[in-house]
Every structure is written in structure tokens, then in C-alpha cells.
Design an enzyme around this catalytic site. Structure first.
Site, PDB file in Angstrom:
ATOM      1  N   ASP A 115       0.855  -1.197   0.000  1.00 22.53           N
ATOM      2  CA  ASP A 115       0.000   0.000   0.000  1.00 22.53           C
ATOM      3  C   ASP A 115       0.885   1.239   0.000  1.00 22.53           C
ATOM      4  O   ASP A 115       2.042   1.199   0.445  1.00 22.53           O
ATOM      5  CB  ASP A 115      -0.889  -0.011   1.253  1.00 22.53           C
ATOM      6  N   ASP A 158       3.514   2.370  -4.658  1.00 21.42           N
ATOM      7  CA  ASP A 158       2.700   3.430  -5.256  1.00 21.42           C
ATOM      8  C   ASP A 158       2.412   2.961  -6.680  1.00 21.42           C
ATOM      9  O   ASP A 158       3.316   2.928  -7.523  1.00 21.42           O
ATOM     10  CB  ASP A 158       3.454   4.762  -5.256  1.00 21.42           C
ATOM     11  N   VAL A 159       1.155   2.608  -6.957  1.00 15.43           N
ATOM     12  CA  VAL A 159       0.849   1.994  -8.257  1.00 15.43           C
ATOM     13  C   VAL A 159       1.041   2.952  -9.428  1.00 15.43           C
ATOM     14  O   VAL A 159       1.112   2.519 -10.578  1.00 15.43           O
ATOM     15  CB  VAL A 159      -0.584   1.400  -8.322  1.00 15.43           C
ATOM     16  N   TYR A 165     -13.396   8.910 -12.578  1.00 14.58           N
ATOM     17  CA  TYR A 165     -13.537   7.582 -11.966  1.00 14.58           C
ATOM     18  C   TYR A 165     -14.289   6.631 -12.906  1.00 14.58           C
ATOM     19  O   TYR A 165     -13.860   5.489 -13.123  1.00 14.58           O
ATOM     20  CB  TYR A 165     -14.268   7.730 -10.634  1.00 14.58           C
ATOM     21  N   LYS A 188     -12.630   3.277 -14.514  1.00 18.75           N
ATOM     22  CA  LYS A 188     -13.136   1.933 -14.199  1.00 18.75           C
ATOM     23  C   LYS A 188     -13.662   1.229 -15.447  1.00 18.75           C
ATOM     24  O   LYS A 188     -13.551   0.005 -15.570  1.00 18.75           O
ATOM     25  CB  LYS A 188     -14.198   2.013 -13.100  1.00 18.75           C
TER      26      LYS A 188
HETATM   27  P1  NAP Z   1      -9.912   2.481   0.625  1.00 15.86           P
HETATM   28  O1  NAP Z   1     -10.497   1.970   1.889  1.00 15.86           O
HETATM   29  O2  NAP Z   1      -9.572   3.922   0.496  1.00 15.86           O
HETATM   30  O3  NAP Z   1      -8.635   1.586   0.251  1.00 15.86           O
HETATM   31  C1  NAP Z   1      -7.821   1.887  -0.854  1.00 15.86           C
HETATM   32  C2  NAP Z   1      -6.373   1.697  -0.441  1.00 15.86           C
HETATM   33  O4  NAP Z   1      -5.558   1.963  -1.599  1.00 15.86           O
HETATM   34  C3  NAP Z   1      -5.954   2.674   0.653  1.00 15.86           C
HETATM   35  O5  NAP Z   1      -5.161   2.029   1.625  1.00 15.86           O
HETATM   36  C4  NAP Z   1      -5.144   3.695  -0.133  1.00 15.86           C
HETATM   37  O6  NAP Z   1      -4.170   4.365   0.667  1.00 15.86           O
HETATM   38  C5  NAP Z   1      -4.492   2.810  -1.178  1.00 15.86           C
HETATM   39  N1  NAP Z   1      -3.978   3.576  -2.292  1.00 15.86           N
HETATM   40  C6  NAP Z   1      -4.439   4.744  -2.813  1.00 15.86           C
HETATM   41  N2  NAP Z   1      -3.642   5.175  -3.805  1.00 15.86           N
HETATM   42  C7  NAP Z   1      -2.642   4.260  -3.914  1.00 15.86           C
HETATM   43  C8  NAP Z   1      -1.511   4.153  -4.752  1.00 15.86           C
HETATM   44  N3  NAP Z   1      -1.206   5.108  -5.644  1.00 15.86           N
HETATM   45  N4  NAP Z   1      -0.700   3.081  -4.626  1.00 15.86           N
HETATM   46  C9  NAP Z   1      -0.961   2.127  -3.696  1.00 15.86           C
HETATM   47  N5  NAP Z   1      -2.008   2.194  -2.859  1.00 15.86           N
HETATM   48  C10 NAP Z   1      -2.842   3.240  -2.973  1.00 15.86           C
HETATM   49  O7  NAP Z   1     -10.920   2.189  -0.595  1.00 15.86           O
HETATM   50  P2  NAP Z   1     -11.870   0.949  -0.928  1.00 15.86           P
HETATM   51  O8  NAP Z   1     -13.253   1.458  -0.879  1.00 15.86           O
HETATM   52  O9  NAP Z   1     -11.494  -0.255  -0.177  1.00 15.86           O
HETATM   53  O10 NAP Z   1     -11.521   0.775  -2.472  1.00 15.86           O
HETATM   54  C11 NAP Z   1     -10.711  -0.273  -2.963  1.00 15.86           C
HETATM   55  C12 NAP Z   1     -10.957  -0.378  -4.463  1.00 15.86           C
HETATM   56  O11 NAP Z   1     -12.330  -0.677  -4.687  1.00 15.86           O
HETATM   57  C13 NAP Z   1     -10.689   0.927  -5.232  1.00 15.86           C
HETATM   58  O12 NAP Z   1     -10.097   0.619  -6.472  1.00 15.86           O
HETATM   59  C14 NAP Z   1     -12.069   1.501  -5.435  1.00 15.86           C
HETATM   60  O13 NAP Z   1     -12.136   2.325  -6.574  1.00 15.86           O
HETATM   61  C15 NAP Z   1     -12.880   0.230  -5.615  1.00 15.86           C
HETATM   62  N6  NAP Z   1     -14.309   0.387  -5.365  1.00 15.86           N
HETATM   63  C16 NAP Z   1     -14.747   0.829  -4.153  1.00 15.86           C
HETATM   64  C17 NAP Z   1     -16.113   0.968  -3.954  1.00 15.86           C
HETATM   65  C18 NAP Z   1     -16.689   1.443  -2.662  1.00 15.86           C
HETATM   66  O14 NAP Z   1     -17.901   1.763  -2.644  1.00 15.86           O
HETATM   67  N7  NAP Z   1     -15.917   1.518  -1.578  1.00 15.86           N
HETATM   68  C19 NAP Z   1     -17.014   0.672  -4.983  1.00 15.86           C
HETATM   69  C20 NAP Z   1     -16.503   0.230  -6.204  1.00 15.86           C
HETATM   70  C21 NAP Z   1     -15.158   0.088  -6.387  1.00 15.86           C
HETATM   71  P3  NAP Z   1      -4.542   5.815   1.298  1.00 15.86           P
HETATM   72  O15 NAP Z   1      -5.816   5.620   2.052  1.00 15.86           O
HETATM   73  O16 NAP Z   1      -3.356   6.148   2.144  1.00 15.86           O
HETATM   74  O17 NAP Z   1      -4.713   6.728   0.112  1.00 15.86           O
END
Ligand code: NAP
Length: 249
Positions: A32, A55-56, A141, A145
Site C-alpha cells: 500500500d 505506489d501503483v 472515476y 473503471k
Molecule cells: P480504501 O479503503 O480507500 O482503500 C484503498 C487503499 O488503496 C488505501 O489504503 C489507499 O491508501 C491505497 N492507495 C491509494 N492510492 C494508492 C496508490 N497510488 N498506490 C498504492 N495504494 C494506494 O478504498 P476501498 O473502498 O477499499 O476501495 C478499494 C478499491 O475498490 C478501489 O479501487 C475503489 O475504486 C474500488 N471500489 C470501491 C467501492 C466502494 O464503494 N468503496 C465501490 C466500487 C469500487 P490511502 O488511504 O493512504 O490513500
């Protein structure tokens, strides 16, 4: 022991997926941008799991992660975030920053996963309901996606000769730190739930269950799995409309 990397594994869906893989017997590297979070999560899982920085949006960083991990059997690609703003107002830099992580970042992870996965391994990416359902104010976004859903199919074709399966989960609204802000805007979750046949928003565990299934499903590749309580059959909430209503009641 089988090895897995969960990219974006320190929080939300990634963390739930890391727990599911560990319970299934994988040695998990939680990678992460939040290194401290990744290390704390790995410590919570215990030995032999590890937390690493990645960092992706930086190819060298992803390459280093995969090189130091060695051969892997499963990769889960979860890093992502969103921004909100109408196209006419959105700075190009803001648009690029979301594409950089959600699409280019997912491509970079797929590139190194493709190089380091063992034959018959599995890559699972987290796409979104917004890959097929447009939402006002979410151009970056939604575009990222939608691109990730197609990237999944191209990667599935390219890696199939080695038996590597490439799939994605496309969740609807899931309660995680990412959606905390949106969930606090009156009307957002309510409108999502009204348009969701199963009548609730998702949990990270709902998504992790499908991620684990996709790592195992031996005849499934190129699939983008709608996982949203049925919301893909209806419509996405007007998040920016609710934000504007809150700003000027
Ligand atoms: P989250 O709780 O914010 O987790 C995402 C993680 O990715 C965080 O630890 C974040 O770190 C890390 N991250 C951000 N930018 C990064 C980078 N450049 N390199 C490496 N790590 C990075 O979000 P989540 O809701 O679990 O989302 C996970 C995935 O599911 C995402 O791709 C999101 O678009 C997708 N998604 C989520 C939802 C939803 O409703 N939650 C719905 C559809 C799809 P920091 O917090 O320090 O930035």
C-alpha cells in the site's frame, strides 16, 4: 505455501481481501502507499504475512514490489480513489490523478503480475459499478473503471496461454474509508439503497468473498463480476446533486 499480493491492502476492500486470502492459506504481502497501515495490517495477520510500500502510479515502485516478492499465485489489485466535479469545472490534473491510479496503476500492476504470477495463477482487480453506470460529477472515476473492465479482458486473453485467469469485481456502494465522505451526505446512501433490489449497501467482506471465489474459479477468465445487490439493473445515485443540496439547503 501459496503466495499472494494485495495491492491497496491496508484499507477497506483490500484489507478484507487480504484477510480472506490469509484464512484460505496464502502467505500475503499487503502492499500500500500507506506503509504504516500495511505493516500494521500484516502484523494483525501475524507471521508469515508482510506489509510493503507500493505506489501503483510509479512503475519502479511496482516493479520493486514484485521483484522482492518473487513468484506469486494470486494478485489482488485494489488501489483506487475518486474525485468529484463536473467536467466543465474539473482540472485536467485532477482527472489525470484518478486515471493514473485507477487505470494506469491497474495496468502497471497487471504488467508485473503477468510477469511474476506462476502458471495457473490469478489476477483479480477491483473495478466498479461506475465502469458501466455513469454518475454525474464522476467523469474521471467512471472512465478509469470502464477502462479497467476492458483491460481485464485484454489481460485475460494475453495470459490465458499460461493458464493465468484475469477477472475483476465491480462493486456498488461499499462502506469503506473511501466512501465515508459520500455516506455522510444526506440522501446518498438512501438513494443507493432505494435503487438496490437487495436493499442495502455492501461491506468489504461481501467483496472479499467474491475475490476469493475468483482466485479459485478454474474455468473463469475475462469476467467483470457485478457485485452490488442488483443495483446495476437500476440507476446510480445523484451524489453531486445531494452534495449541492447539502451546500445550499
Ligand atoms: P480504501 O479503503 O480507500 O482503500 C484503498 C487503499 O488503496 C488505501 O489504503 C489507499 O491508501 C491505497 N492507495 C491509494 N492510492 C494508492 C496508490 N497510488 N498506490 C498504492 N495504494 C494506494 O478504498 P476501498 O473502498 O477499499 O476501495 C478499494 C478499491 O475498490 C478501489 O479501487 C475503489 O475504486 C474500488 N471500489 C470501491 C467501492 C466502494 O464503494 N468503496 C465501490 C466500487 C469500487 P490511502 O488511504 O493512504 O490513500
Amino acid at each position: 505455501m501459496r503466495n499472494a499480493i494485495v495491492v491497496g491492502g491496508a484499507s477497506g476492500i483490500g484489507w478484507a481481501s487480504a484477510q480472506a486470502l490469509a484464512t484460505d492459506g496464502y502467505r500475503v504481502v499487503i502492499a500500500d502507499i500507506n506503509l504504516e497501515g500495511a505493516r500494521n495490517r500484516a502484523a494483525a495477520l501475524g507471521d508469515p504475512h508482510r506489509g510493503e510500500f507500493v505506489d501503483v502510479s510509479d512503475e519502479d515502485s511496482v516493479a520493486a514490489l514484485f521483484e522482492q516478492t518473487g513468484a506469486v499465485d494470486a494478485v489482488v489489485s485494489c488501489a483506487g480513489f475518486s474525485t468529484i466535479g463536473l467536467i466543465v469545472d474539473l482540472a485536467v490534473e485532477q482527472f489525470r490523478s484518478v486515471i493514473d491510479v485507477c487505470l494506469t496503476g491497474a495496468f502497471i500492476v497487471a504488467k508485473y503480475a503477468g510477469r511474476h504470477l506462476n502458471d495457473n495463477g490469478s489476477l483479480v482487480s477491483i473495478s466498479s459499478l461506475n465502469g458501466r453506470q455513469p454518475a454525474i460529477g464522476m467523469a474521471a472515476y467512471c472512465s478509469a473503471k470502464a477502462g479497467l473492465s476492458m483491460l481485464t479482458q485484454v489481460a485475460a486473453l494475453e495470459l490465458a496461454p499460461r493458464g493465468i485467469r484475469v477477472n475483476a469485481v465491480a462493486p456498488g456502494f461499499v462502506h469503506t474509508p473511501l466512501t465515508e465522505g459520500a455516506a455522510m451526505v444526506p440522501g446518498v446512501v438512501e438513494e443507493y439503497v432505494e435503487n438496490t433490489p437487495l436493499g442495502r449497501a455492501g461491506t468489504p467482506e461481501d467483496i472479499a468473498e467474491a475475490v476469493l471465489f475468483l482466485t479459485k474459479a478454474s474455468w473463469l477468465t475475462g469476467e467483470v463480476l457485478d457485485l452490488n445487490g442488483g443495483a446495476h439493473m437500476k440507476r446510480y445515485p445523484d451524489i453531486i446533486g445531494h452534495v449541492m443540496k447539502m451546500a445550499s439547503p
